[in-house]
Design a protein around this motif. Structure first.
Motif, PDB file in Angstrom:
ATOM      1  N   PHE A  73     -13.515  92.866 -15.794  1.00 23.71           N
ATOM      2  CA  PHE A  73     -14.916  93.177 -16.098  1.00 23.71           C
ATOM      3  C   PHE A  73     -15.578  93.879 -14.909  1.00 23.71           C
ATOM      4  O   PHE A  73     -16.239  94.914 -15.056  1.00 23.71           O
ATOM      5  N   ASN A 108      -6.535  92.475 -23.116  1.00 24.32           N
ATOM      6  CA  ASN A 108      -6.688  93.065 -21.793  1.00 24.32           C
ATOM      7  C   ASN A 108      -7.679  94.227 -21.792  1.00 24.32           C
ATOM      8  O   ASN A 108      -8.499  94.350 -20.877  1.00 24.32           O
ATOM      9  N   TYR A 156     -20.971  86.356 -19.682  1.00 27.31           N
ATOM     10  CA  TYR A 156     -19.652  86.854 -20.085  1.00 27.31           C
ATOM     11  C   TYR A 156     -18.552  85.894 -19.657  1.00 27.31           C
ATOM     12  O   TYR A 156     -17.673  85.538 -20.462  1.00 27.31           O
ATOM     13  N   THR A 171      -9.328  83.447 -17.373  1.00 31.64           N
ATOM     14  CA  THR A 171     -10.749  83.644 -17.078  1.00 31.64           C
ATOM     15  C   THR A 171     -10.934  84.439 -15.790  1.00 31.64           C
ATOM     16  O   THR A 171     -11.773  85.345 -15.716  1.00 31.64           O
ATOM     17  N   ARG A 213     -13.751  86.615 -28.618  1.00 29.74           N
ATOM     18  CA  ARG A 213     -12.740  85.781 -27.974  1.00 29.74           C
ATOM     19  C   ARG A 213     -12.009  84.915 -29.008  1.00 29.74           C
ATOM     20  O   ARG A 213     -10.806  84.661 -28.880  1.00 29.74           O
ATOM     21  N   THR A 249      -3.387  89.996 -16.261  1.00 31.07           N
ATOM     22  CA  THR A 249      -4.527  90.380 -17.101  1.00 31.07           C
ATOM     23  C   THR A 249      -5.116  91.700 -16.642  1.00 31.07           C
ATOM     24  O   THR A 249      -5.403  92.591 -17.455  1.00 31.07           O
ATOM     25  N   ALA A 288      -9.987  88.007 -16.534  1.00 32.28           N
ATOM     26  CA  ALA A 288     -11.015  88.643 -17.351  1.00 32.28           C
ATOM     27  C   ALA A 288     -12.233  89.010 -16.508  1.00 32.28           C
ATOM     28  O   ALA A 288     -12.839  90.072 -16.692  1.00 32.28           O
ATOM     29  N   ASN A 343     -11.359  92.979 -21.975  1.00 35.55           N
ATOM     30  CA  ASN A 343     -11.955  92.537 -20.714  1.00 35.55           C
ATOM     31  C   ASN A 343     -12.598  93.696 -19.967  1.00 35.55           C
ATOM     32  O   ASN A 343     -13.700  93.570 -19.420  1.00 35.55           O
ATOM     33  N   TYR A 344     -11.899  94.815 -19.926  1.00 36.26           N
ATOM     34  CA  TYR A 344     -12.438  95.996 -19.256  1.00 36.26           C
ATOM     35  C   TYR A 344     -13.612  96.595 -20.036  1.00 36.26           C
ATOM     36  O   TYR A 344     -14.644  96.930 -19.462  1.00 36.26           O
ATOM     37  N   SER A 348     -16.495  83.533 -22.234  1.00 35.60           N
ATOM     38  CA  SER A 348     -15.061  83.818 -22.294  1.00 35.60           C
ATOM     39  C   SER A 348     -14.243  82.560 -22.039  1.00 35.60           C
ATOM     40  O   SER A 348     -13.304  82.252 -22.784  1.00 35.60           O
TER      41      SER A 348
END
Length: 233
Positions: A80, A126, A142, A73, A118, A42, A76, A129-130, A146
Motif C-alpha cells: 500500500f 497482491n 486500510y 498484513t 478482503r 506479498t 499488504a 494491496n498495491y 485488512s
C-alpha cells in the motif's frame, strides 16, 4: 519494479517444501523468518495461498493462522505504502480498469469496501494491496480492515495445510483435521453468496462469477500444493 518482475518469473519454483527448508533452518527465530518471508512475498507478487498452506504445515492451525495473518498484513501495508508514495504509475497501468472500480467502491463505502474485497476474492490479492494504495482510503483503516477481514481466509487455508500434514503423517487426528478444513474451505466458498444477500448495495452478477472462478483457482492451487515433498517428522 524489475525486482517484482523477477519474482513473478520465479514464482513457479516457490512451494511449501522450499518454505519449510528456509523456515526450519531458522530455529527459534522461525516465526519471525516466516512473517518476513510472507511480507516479502506479498510485496513481490508471490502466491500467498502457498505460504498460508505452509503455515499450517510448519506451525499448526493456531500459530500458523497468527503468523500468516501477521505476515500478510505487514506485506499488504508495505505494498500500500509503495504504491502510494513510490510506484503509482506502474500499479495504475497494471490494475487497468479495475482501479476505477476500486476507487468507486472506496469512495462509496470506505473501510467497509476494504472488508468486502478482503472477504470476497474479486481481485488478485497482491495486486489489490498495491491498487488500494492509489485510492483515497486512509492507511490505518486500510490496515485494520485488512487484518480483521483476511482472518477467515487465513484460518481456512492454514487448516487446509495442517490437514495435509496430518494426512501424510498418519496422525490419529487426521479425520478431524480434514473435516474442519473442508468445513472452513466450504464456508469460504459460500461466503460471497452470503455477503451478496446482506449487502445494502447489490453487486453485479459478473462480480460474483469472477469471485467463484477466483476462489476455485485458489483452492485447486492449494490442493495441488506439494505436500508429498514436505517432511512431517
Amino acid at each position: 519494479m524489475s525486482v517484482i518482475g523477477l519474482a513473478v518469473a520465479w514464482r513457479d519454483r516457490f512451494d511449501v517444501a522450499a518454505l519449510q527448508t528456509w523456515v526450519e533452518s531458522a530455529g527459534s527465530a522461525a516465526p519471525l523468518v516466516f512473517i518476513a518471508l510472507y511480507a516479502a512475498a506479498t510485496v513481490l507478487f508471490l502466491p500467498g495461498s502457498v505460504i498460508t498452506l505452509a503455515a499450517g504445515v510448519l506451525f499448526g492451525p493456531v500459530w500458523g493462522t497468527l503468523w500468516s495473518l501477521t505476515g500478510a498484513t505487514l506485506g499488504a501495508a508495505l505494498a500500500f505504502l509503495i504504491a502510494r508514495y513510490l510506484g503509482g504509475d506502474w500499479i495504475a497501468r497494471r490494475a487497468g480498469p479495475r482501479l476505477s472500480r476500486l476507487n468507486e467502491g472506496v469512495a462509496a463505502e470506505g473501510w467497509r469496501f476494504i472488508a468486502f474485497v478482503r472477504l470476497v476474492p474479486l481481485f488478485p490479492f497482491n495486486l489489490l494491496n498495491y491498487a488500494l494504495g492509489l485510492t483515497r482510503i486512509a492507511f490505518l483503516p486500510y490496515v485494520l480492515a485488512s487484518a480483521l477481514f483476511m482472518l477467515p481466509g487465513a484460518l481456512a487455508f492454514t487448516w487446509l495445510g495442517y490437514a495435509g500434514r496430518e494426512a501424510l503423517s498418519g496422525s490419529e487426528g487426521t479425520v478431524r483435521a480434514i473435516l474442519i478444513a473442508l468445513a472452513l474451505v466450504t464456508s469460504m466458498a459460500l461466503l460471497p453468496r452470503w455477503i451478496r444477500k446482506f449487502r445494502a448495495k447489490p453487486m453485479p452478477d459478473a462480480y460474483f462469477g469472477e469471485c467463484d472462478r477466483s476462489f476455485r483457482r485458489i483452492v485447486t492451487g492449494g490442493l495441488r500444493g506439494d505436500f508429498s515433498a514436505v517432511s512431517v517428522t
